[in-house]
Design an enzyme around this catalytic site. Structure first.
Site, PDB file in Angstrom:
ATOM      1  N   LYS A  44       0.840  -1.215   0.000  1.00 42.44           N
ATOM      2  CA  LYS A  44       0.000   0.000   0.000  1.00 42.44           C
ATOM      3  C   LYS A  44       0.867   1.254   0.000  1.00 42.44           C
ATOM      4  CE  LYS A  44      -2.797  -0.763   3.673  1.00 42.44           C
ATOM      5  NZ  LYS A  44      -3.961  -0.560   4.574  1.00 42.44           N
ATOM      6  N   LYS A  46       2.755   2.100   2.427  1.00 41.96           N
ATOM      7  CA  LYS A  46       2.733   2.646   3.798  1.00 41.96           C
ATOM      8  C   LYS A  46       3.804   1.944   4.626  1.00 41.96           C
ATOM      9  CE  LYS A  46      -1.892   4.155   5.146  1.00 41.96           C
ATOM     10  NZ  LYS A  46      -3.018   3.927   6.052  1.00 41.96           N
TER      11      LYS A  46
HETATM   12  N1  C2G Z   1     -10.443   6.727   9.699  1.00 46.41           N
HETATM   13  C1  C2G Z   1     -11.450   7.620  10.078  1.00 46.41           C
HETATM   14  N2  C2G Z   1     -11.126   8.864  10.468  1.00 46.41           N
HETATM   15  C2  C2G Z   1      -9.832   9.268  10.502  1.00 46.41           C
HETATM   16  C3  C2G Z   1      -8.805   8.385  10.135  1.00 46.41           C
HETATM   17  C4  C2G Z   1      -9.132   7.099   9.736  1.00 46.41           C
HETATM   18  O1  C2G Z   1     -12.648   7.269  10.054  1.00 46.41           O
HETATM   19  N3  C2G Z   1      -9.562  10.535  10.908  1.00 46.41           N
HETATM   20  C5  C2G Z   1     -10.822   5.394   9.260  1.00 46.41           C
HETATM   21  C6  C2G Z   1     -10.445   5.116   7.810  1.00 46.41           C
HETATM   22  O2  C2G Z   1     -11.429   5.657   6.927  1.00 46.41           O
HETATM   23  C7  C2G Z   1     -10.434   3.585   7.783  1.00 46.41           C
HETATM   24  C8  C2G Z   1      -9.966   3.227   9.210  1.00 46.41           C
HETATM   25  O3  C2G Z   1     -10.138   4.415  10.014  1.00 46.41           O
HETATM   26  O4  C2G Z   1     -11.770   3.079   7.598  1.00 46.41           O
HETATM   27  C9  C2G Z   1      -8.501   2.812   9.247  1.00 46.41           C
HETATM   28  O5  C2G Z   1      -7.736   3.843   8.664  1.00 46.41           O
HETATM   29  P1  C2G Z   1      -6.290   3.442   8.029  1.00 46.41           P
HETATM   30  O6  C2G Z   1      -5.522   2.673   9.026  1.00 46.41           O
HETATM   31  O7  C2G Z   1      -5.713   4.694   7.430  1.00 46.41           O
HETATM   32  O8  C2G Z   1      -6.764   2.436   6.876  1.00 46.41           O
HETATM   33  P2  C2G Z   1      -6.245   2.400   5.360  1.00 46.41           P
HETATM   34  O9  C2G Z   1      -4.787   2.566   5.307  1.00 46.41           O
HETATM   35  O10 C2G Z   1      -7.130   3.331   4.618  1.00 46.41           O
HETATM   36  O11 C2G Z   1      -6.521   0.862   4.978  1.00 46.41           O
HETATM   37  O12 C2G Z   1      -8.243  -2.675   2.367  1.00 46.41           O
HETATM   38  C10 C2G Z   1      -8.521  -1.432   2.957  1.00 46.41           C
HETATM   39  C11 C2G Z   1      -7.282  -0.821   3.542  1.00 46.41           C
HETATM   40  O13 C2G Z   1      -6.585  -1.732   4.372  1.00 46.41           O
HETATM   41  C12 C2G Z   1      -7.670   0.429   4.338  1.00 46.41           C
END
Ligand code: C2G
Length: 131
Positions: A44, A46
Site C-alpha cells: 500500500k 505505507k
Molecule cells: N479513519 C477515520 N477517520 C480518521 C482516520 C481514519 O474514520 N480521521 C478510518 C479510515 O477511513 C479507515 C480506518 O479508520 O476506515 C482505518 O484507517 P487506516 O488505518 O488509514 O486504513 P487504510 O490505510 O485506509 O486501509 O483494504 C482497505 C485498507 O486496508 C484500508
C-alpha cells in the site's frame, strides 16, 4: 448475530480510528478488524510506526473489537466475508464507492471520517516540532 468487518492499518491508534470502530460496532453485534500486515502495508506504500503484532495488541484492547485477523492483500475481502459469515462491510468514506463490488456479498457502509486527525498528520506534527 449481525457480524461486521472493517479493514485498515490502524497505525498510531487515535480517536479517529476509535470513532470508526465504535460506530461500526453499533451497526452489529460482532466486529472483526482485518489488520494490514507489514508486508501488505509495503504494497500500500505505507510504512507503519508500529509493527503488526503491536498494532494487533492495541486493537484487541478496544472494547468494540471482537476479533483481529490479518489483511494480507487487496483480494481477500470476498473470501473473508464468506468465511466469517459477514453481514456488513464498513469503511471510512475516504474509500466511498471503492468497495461497492462487495454489495453482492453483504451490505456496504461508508462512514464519515473524523476530521483533522490522521496518522500522517500526527507524524508530520511531531516531525515539525523537532525542528
Ligand atoms: N479513519 C477515520 N477517520 C480518521 C482516520 C481514519 O474514520 N480521521 C478510518 C479510515 O477511513 C479507515 C480506518 O479508520 O476506515 C482505518 O484507517 P487506516 O488505518 O488509514 O486504513 P487504510 O490505510 O485506509 O486501509 O483494504 C482497505 C485498507 O486496508 C484500508
Amino acid at each position: 448475530m449481525r457480524r461486521v468487518i472493517t479493514y485498515g492499518t490502524f497505525d498510531l491508534l487515535h480517536y479517529g480510528h476509535i470513532n470508526l470502530l465504535r460506530r461500526a460496532k453499533t451497526l452489529g453485534d460482532y466486529l472483526i478488524v482485518a489488520l494490514s500486515t507489514d508486508e501488505f502495508n509495503a504494497l500500500k506504500g505505507k510504512k507503519s510506526f508500529f509493527p503488526y503484532e503491536k498494532r494487533k495488541l492495541l486493537l484487541e484492547a478496544i472494547r468494540y473489537v471482537d476479533l483481529v485477523i490479518p489483511e494480507e492483500n487487496w483480494n481477500q475481502k470476498k473470501s473473508d466475508i464468506k468465511e466469517y459469515h459477514i453481514d456488513l462491510f464498513v469503511m471510512g468514506d475516504d474509500w466511498k464507492g471503492k468497495f461497492d463490488e462487495l454489495k453482492d456479498c453483504c451490505e456496504v457502509v461508508y462512514l464519515p471520517r473524523t476530521p483533522e486527525i490522521s496518522t500522517t498528520e500526527i507524524k508530520k506534527t511531531l516531525h515539525d516540532q523537532e525542528k
